[in-house]
Design an enzyme around this catalytic site. Structure first.
Site, PDB file in Angstrom:
ATOM      1  N   CYS A   1      -4.013   0.483  -2.459  1.00 18.85           N
ATOM      2  CA  CYS A   1      -3.866  -0.758  -1.704  1.00 18.85           C
ATOM      3  C   CYS A   1      -2.742  -1.623  -2.269  1.00 18.85           C
ATOM      4  O   CYS A   1      -2.374  -1.517  -3.448  1.00 18.85           O
ATOM      5  CB  CYS A   1      -5.158  -1.551  -1.740  1.00 18.85           C
ATOM      6  SG  CYS A   1      -6.476  -0.880  -0.706  1.00 18.85           S
TER       7      CYS A   1
ATOM      8  N   GLU B   1      -2.860  -4.750  -3.038  1.00 19.29           N
ATOM      9  CA  GLU B   1      -3.336  -5.608  -4.127  1.00 19.29           C
ATOM     10  C   GLU B   1      -3.285  -4.855  -5.449  1.00 19.29           C
ATOM     11  O   GLU B   1      -2.923  -5.417  -6.497  1.00 19.29           O
ATOM     12  CB  GLU B   1      -4.771  -6.072  -3.845  1.00 19.29           C
ATOM     13  CG  GLU B   1      -4.914  -6.967  -2.623  1.00 19.29           C
ATOM     14  CD  GLU B   1      -5.144  -6.198  -1.321  1.00 19.29           C
ATOM     15  OE1 GLU B   1      -4.728  -5.028  -1.217  1.00 19.29           O
ATOM     16  OE2 GLU B   1      -5.741  -6.779  -0.401  1.00 19.29           O
TER      17      GLU B   1
ATOM     18  N   GLU C   1       0.233   5.183   0.691  1.00 17.48           N
ATOM     19  CA  GLU C   1      -0.728   6.186   1.141  1.00 17.48           C
ATOM     20  C   GLU C   1      -0.329   7.577   0.669  1.00 17.48           C
ATOM     21  O   GLU C   1       0.771   7.786   0.120  1.00 17.48           O
ATOM     22  CB  GLU C   1      -0.848   6.116   2.673  1.00 17.48           C
ATOM     23  CG  GLU C   1      -1.415   4.756   3.101  1.00 17.48           C
ATOM     24  CD  GLU C   1      -1.680   4.624   4.586  1.00 17.48           C
ATOM     25  OE1 GLU C   1      -1.213   5.488   5.377  1.00 17.48           O
ATOM     26  OE2 GLU C   1      -2.364   3.651   4.953  1.00 17.48           O
TER      27      GLU C   1
ATOM     28  N   CYS D   1     -10.667  -3.915  -3.919  1.00 18.83           N
ATOM     29  CA  CYS D   1      -9.599  -4.847  -4.329  1.00 18.83           C
ATOM     30  C   CYS D   1     -10.164  -6.197  -4.718  1.00 18.83           C
ATOM     31  O   CYS D   1      -9.614  -6.882  -5.579  1.00 18.83           O
ATOM     32  CB  CYS D   1      -8.551  -4.977  -3.229  1.00 18.83           C
ATOM     33  SG  CYS D   1      -7.481  -3.533  -3.180  1.00 18.83           S
TER      34      CYS D   1
ATOM     35  N   ASN E   1       0.841  -1.198   0.000  1.00 21.90           N
ATOM     36  CA  ASN E   1       0.000   0.000   0.000  1.00 21.90           C
ATOM     37  C   ASN E   1       0.874   1.246   0.000  1.00 21.90           C
ATOM     38  O   ASN E   1       1.970   1.281   0.596  1.00 21.90           O
ATOM     39  CB  ASN E   1      -1.006  -0.003   1.153  1.00 21.90           C
ATOM     40  CG  ASN E   1      -0.423  -0.219   2.527  1.00 21.90           C
ATOM     41  OD1 ASN E   1       0.617  -0.855   2.682  1.00 21.90           O
ATOM     42  ND2 ASN E   1      -1.089   0.290   3.541  1.00 21.90           N
TER      43      ASN E   1
HETATM   44  N1  THU Z   1      -5.080  -1.902   2.704  1.00 26.79           N
HETATM   45  C1  THU Z   1      -4.475  -2.642   1.717  1.00 26.79           C
HETATM   46  O1  THU Z   1      -3.474  -2.210   1.127  1.00 26.79           O
HETATM   47  N2  THU Z   1      -5.009  -3.839   1.407  1.00 26.79           N
HETATM   48  C2  THU Z   1      -6.025  -4.436   2.079  1.00 26.79           C
HETATM   49  O2  THU Z   1      -6.373  -5.571   1.753  1.00 26.79           O
HETATM   50  C3  THU Z   1      -6.689  -3.734   3.199  1.00 26.79           C
HETATM   51  C4  THU Z   1      -6.280  -2.322   3.391  1.00 26.79           C
HETATM   52  C5  THU Z   1      -4.458  -0.620   3.081  1.00 26.79           C
HETATM   53  C6  THU Z   1      -5.140   0.619   2.609  1.00 26.79           C
HETATM   54  C7  THU Z   1      -4.624   1.644   3.609  1.00 26.79           C
HETATM   55  O3  THU Z   1      -3.356   2.117   3.174  1.00 26.79           O
HETATM   56  C8  THU Z   1      -4.416   0.847   4.880  1.00 26.79           C
HETATM   57  O4  THU Z   1      -4.406  -0.521   4.484  1.00 26.79           O
HETATM   58  C9  THU Z   1      -5.500   1.060   5.934  1.00 26.79           C
HETATM   59  O5  THU Z   1      -6.761   0.905   5.384  1.00 26.79           O
END
Ligand code: THU
Length: 130
Positions: A50, A52, A41, A86, A39
């Site tokens: 994310c 994925e 941000e 995702c 991920n």
């Molecule tokens: N997040 C992911 O990257 N994948 C997931 O399957 C669940 C959530 C990330 C998004 C965000 O950066 C952080 O987790 C909190 O939601």
């Protein structure tokens, strides 16, 4: 390298200064190659992506559009569950029987198929009259 090792390695690279929740994802393409993503941000929160999505982008950039297996990992008390968006992104490149393994850094792991994760997925078949 295993899919789990790839997901674990990339999880540590996640850029998650706002949630502090680092996620790693690794997918196996139909060729057998592994693609990893984390991920990423952003201070403008909705612009974050994310793990994925990162792994899928890497796979497509390498010229593959079919995936056969997915592992998602995070430092979570429960196996980390892919968000709704995702699930739809993964469905684009997988089949209903594709297995997604969700795990914690401690090894608390759970595997579900795409059909279980996204029942009633919107697919191209829904647009056949268009
Ligand atoms: N997040 C992911 O990257 N994948 C997931 O399957 C669940 C959530 C990330 C998004 C965000 O950066 C952080 O987790 C909190 O939601």
């Amino acid at each position: 390298m295993s899919l789990l090792d790839a997901a674990t390695n990339v999880q540590s690279k996640a850029y998650a200064p706002y949630s502090n929740f680092k996620v790693g994802a690794a997918i196996r393409g139909a060729s057998g190659a592994i693609y990893a993503g984390c991920n990423v941000e952003n201070v403008a929160y909705p612009e974050g992506t994310c793990a994925e999505a990162g792994a899928i982008a890497t796979m497509v950039a390498a010229g593959e559009t079919q995936l056969t297996e997915v592992v998602v990992i995070a430092d979570s008390p429960l196996p980390v569950s892919p968000c709704g968006g995702c699930r739809q992104k993964l469905a684009e490149f997988s089949g209903p029987e594709t297995v997604v393994t969700m795990t914690t850094l401690e090894g608390n792991s759970k595997s579900l198929t795409m059909a279980e994760l996204l029942p009633g997925a919107f697919t191209q078949a829904h647009m056949e009259n268009s």
